[in-house]
Design a protein around this motif. Structure first.
Motif, PDB file in Angstrom:
ATOM      1  N   GLU A  90      32.920  39.178  35.671  1.00 29.18           N
ATOM      2  CA  GLU A  90      33.313  38.179  36.665  1.00 29.18           C
ATOM      3  C   GLU A  90      34.211  37.114  36.044  1.00 29.18           C
ATOM      4  OE1 GLU A  90      29.867  36.576  38.600  1.00 29.18           O
ATOM      5  OE2 GLU A  90      29.278  38.512  39.412  1.00 29.18           O
ATOM      6  N   TYR A 144      37.597  39.129  34.809  1.00 28.21           N
ATOM      7  CA  TYR A 144      38.394  39.898  35.756  1.00 28.21           C
ATOM      8  C   TYR A 144      38.338  39.362  37.184  1.00 28.21           C
ATOM      9  CZ  TYR A 144      37.990  43.002  31.778  1.00 28.21           C
ATOM     10  OH  TYR A 144      37.995  43.515  30.512  1.00 28.21           O
ATOM     11  N   GLY A 145      37.914  38.123  37.340  1.00 25.96           N
ATOM     12  CA  GLY A 145      37.959  37.481  38.652  1.00 25.96           C
ATOM     13  C   GLY A 145      37.077  38.104  39.718  1.00 25.96           C
ATOM     14  N   GLY A 146      35.877  38.512  39.357  1.00 27.87           N
ATOM     15  CA  GLY A 146      34.940  39.016  40.350  1.00 27.87           C
ATOM     16  C   GLY A 146      34.815  40.515  40.421  1.00 27.87           C
ATOM     17  N   GLN A 147      35.754  41.240  39.827  1.00 25.04           N
ATOM     18  CA  GLN A 147      35.662  42.696  39.838  1.00 25.04           C
ATOM     19  C   GLN A 147      34.576  43.128  38.859  1.00 25.04           C
ATOM     20  OE1 GLN A 147      39.320  44.670  38.915  1.00 25.04           O
ATOM     21  NE2 GLN A 147      38.365  46.681  38.744  1.00 25.04           N
TER      22      GLN A 147
END
Length: 166
Positions: A94, A97-100
């Motif tokens: 998170e 990679y911004g939540g991926q």
């Protein structure tokens, strides 16, 4: 103690007062070492209750060692913190990679039933109060025991404030 989110929480709040009585991987996320370490400790100190703690993901790396615990009737208490994911990896993803998230979910199996299949007394708990009671029960016995703790890990994202995730 196995690596993972539970290790950071326990390392933050567990007070150890006796030298050479606590093993942890110190944030290196070493998975699967807790149960084998507890077996060694139990062989060295057979009259002491040996606590092993691991998340469901880390526990599965060496879960077959419950057969050794049962065979030798070792004075081991295994706590399994069940959240059905590699939680520390998830929040690292998170952050990076911004939540991926990828590859962090774990299918649930009945750890209580697994332990019982080896002849080890086991409890499944869903609350702090039930865990406290199970711990009193475990420490009142010299028999091996497994406590499966069904947990809500939504607070674990705050662990990133306690550790360096580089």
């Amino acid at each position: 103690m196995d690596g993972g989110s539970h290790e950071v929480w326990m390392g933050s709040y567990l007070n150890i007062y006796r030298p050479k009585h606590f093993l942890m991987s110190d944030g290196e996320q070493t998975l699967g070492v807790g149960l084998p370490w507890s077996i060694s400790a139990s062989l060295l100190r057979p009259n002491e209750k040996i606590l092993s703690s691991g998340g469901d993901g880390s526990f599965m790396f060496s879960s077959q060692e419950l057969a050794t615990v049962a065979h030798y009737k070792l004075n081991v208490l295994q706590i399994i913190w069940v959240d059905k994911e590699y939680n520390m990896v998830e929040f690292q993803q998170e952050l990076d990679y911004g939540g991926q998230k990828e590859g962090v979910d774990i299918d649930y199996i009945g750890y209580k039933e697994m332990a019982e299949s080896y002849g080890i007394k086991s409890l499944r708990v869903h609350s702090k109060k039930a865990l406290d009671s199970a711990l009193v029960n475990a420490y009142g016995s010299t028999e091996p025991m497994v406590i499966e703790v069904i947990e809500d890990n939504h607070e674990n994202i705050h662990l990133r404030d306690k550790i360096d995730l580089v």
